[in-house]
Write an enzyme that holds these catalytic residues in place. Sequence first.
Site, PDB file in Angstrom:
ATOM      1  N   GLY A 147      -0.188  -4.426  -6.361  1.00 23.41           N
ATOM      2  CA  GLY A 147      -1.512  -4.402  -5.985  1.00 23.41           C
ATOM      3  C   GLY A 147      -2.259  -2.904  -6.136  1.00 23.41           C
ATOM      4  O   GLY A 147      -1.464  -1.846  -6.095  1.00 23.41           O
ATOM      5  N   CYS A 148      -3.475  -3.111  -6.074  1.00 25.17           N
ATOM      6  CA  CYS A 148      -4.046  -1.815  -6.156  1.00 25.17           C
ATOM      7  C   CYS A 148      -4.356  -0.916  -4.798  1.00 25.17           C
ATOM      8  O   CYS A 148      -3.511   0.260  -4.875  1.00 25.17           O
ATOM      9  CB  CYS A 148      -5.688  -1.736  -6.490  1.00 25.17           C
ATOM     10  SG  CYS A 148      -6.741  -3.159  -5.646  1.00 25.17           S
ATOM     11  N   TYR A 149      -4.411  -1.499  -3.777  1.00 22.34           N
ATOM     12  CA  TYR A 149      -4.068  -0.735  -2.521  1.00 22.34           C
ATOM     13  C   TYR A 149      -2.780  -0.438  -2.350  1.00 22.34           C
ATOM     14  O   TYR A 149      -2.420   0.703  -1.645  1.00 22.34           O
ATOM     15  CB  TYR A 149      -4.576  -1.841  -1.355  1.00 22.34           C
ATOM     16  CG  TYR A 149      -6.202  -1.790  -1.058  1.00 22.34           C
ATOM     17  CD1 TYR A 149      -7.078  -0.775  -1.075  1.00 22.34           C
ATOM     18  CD2 TYR A 149      -6.815  -3.028  -1.307  1.00 22.34           C
ATOM     19  CE1 TYR A 149      -8.482  -1.010  -0.817  1.00 22.34           C
ATOM     20  CE2 TYR A 149      -7.914  -2.993  -0.881  1.00 22.34           C
ATOM     21  CZ  TYR A 149      -8.859  -2.213  -0.800  1.00 22.34           C
ATOM     22  OH  TYR A 149     -10.206  -2.245  -0.710  1.00 22.34           O
ATOM     23  N   THR A 151      -0.582   0.256  -4.437  1.00 22.88           N
ATOM     24  CA  THR A 151      -0.069   1.487  -5.258  1.00 22.88           C
ATOM     25  C   THR A 151      -0.687   2.677  -4.735  1.00 22.88           C
ATOM     26  O   THR A 151       0.075   3.585  -4.538  1.00 22.88           O
ATOM     27  CB  THR A 151      -0.912   1.195  -6.850  1.00 22.88           C
ATOM     28  OG1 THR A 151      -0.239   0.209  -7.387  1.00 22.88           O
ATOM     29  CG2 THR A 151      -0.795   2.746  -7.679  1.00 22.88           C
ATOM     30  N   ALA A 152      -1.733   2.966  -4.331  1.00 24.78           N
ATOM     31  CA  ALA A 152      -2.580   4.093  -3.636  1.00 24.78           C
ATOM     32  C   ALA A 152      -1.820   4.373  -2.522  1.00 24.78           C
ATOM     33  O   ALA A 152      -1.235   5.528  -2.195  1.00 24.78           O
ATOM     34  CB  ALA A 152      -3.910   3.823  -3.399  1.00 24.78           C
TER      35      ALA A 152
END
Length: 344
Positions: A147-149, A151-152
């Site tokens: 997911g995007c969150y 990943t960061a």
Amino acid sequence: MNVAIIGATGYSGAELFRLLHGHPHVSRCDVFSSSQDGVHVSESFPHVGSVDGAVLHKLEIEALSRYDAVFFATPPGVSGEWAPALVDRGVKVIDLSGDFRLKDGAVYEQWYGREAAPAEYLQKAVYGLTEWNREAVREAVLLSNPGCYPTATLLGLAPLVKEGLIQEDSIIVDAKSGVSGAGRKAGLGTHFSEVNENVKIYKVNVHQHIPEIEQTLQTWNEAMEPITFSTHLIPMTRGIMATIYAKAKQPISPNDLVDLYKTSYEGSPFIRVRKVGQFPATKEVYGSNYCDIGLAYDERTGRVTVVSVIDNLMKGAAGQAVQNFNLMMGWDEAEGLQSLPIYP
């Protein structure tokens, strides 16, 4: 190389189409939909109107089985239903949804509120946090894109967790995302008048990315405890900034922190570690597959601060999916992704 995208009318799907259409090793990129048949993608995205043949096809297993790879850029539940049959036919699957990220089906059902994919395929799926799982990605047939969150957050935390430098129960993540992270479907929460000149928190303590982050942290260090994780919607189109706080076990100098991260990400073309005292902004990765990281240590509190920024539609979705696709096919992971960020 012939590929297919399921879900090309969403933001991540459209970004995938853009990347794969210009990919040096992809000769054909077709698009499929569960709700539309025979409609050109330009009906949803006029900016691709010049692309011949970008017509949505009806989902059919036999048709999809003819492709070398199939990307799912779909809501939860779609890939869990369709991907197993493709995997059984030897098609490589890259899933951008959360259907195969969690190894425990009961945990998936708790956080996503729907039935999990078959346990066999949950175990078979490889988690595609590329920089920390390259060898497994190369051998994957079923690839679960993070997911995007996560990943960061995970790229920001990995060196500290893997080296055992922070207290296992001390992680706090304050994450902020542009509105495209909420998807394309219209709703009151993403209406211009609601989002403009406004910052709001959402899914407090119940965001579905929490167990995904914790699962990965615990594979790196079994002693890791649950995290505190909050998400906010920001009035911008793209971008995620995860500001991460954790208590250090021992004092660490800013120079040593930066050296640790530069060493950890040596050979990772999309991770850029800032100099001591410098911190990234979301604009500096806009439209790119980069993750930029800034670091600090507070002697007063004994806390490390990590600032990690990505473009949520690129490194947080389509870009990382293509990066994983490259490795799965035996190519350089940066193929088709070398574009610099768009600025300003």
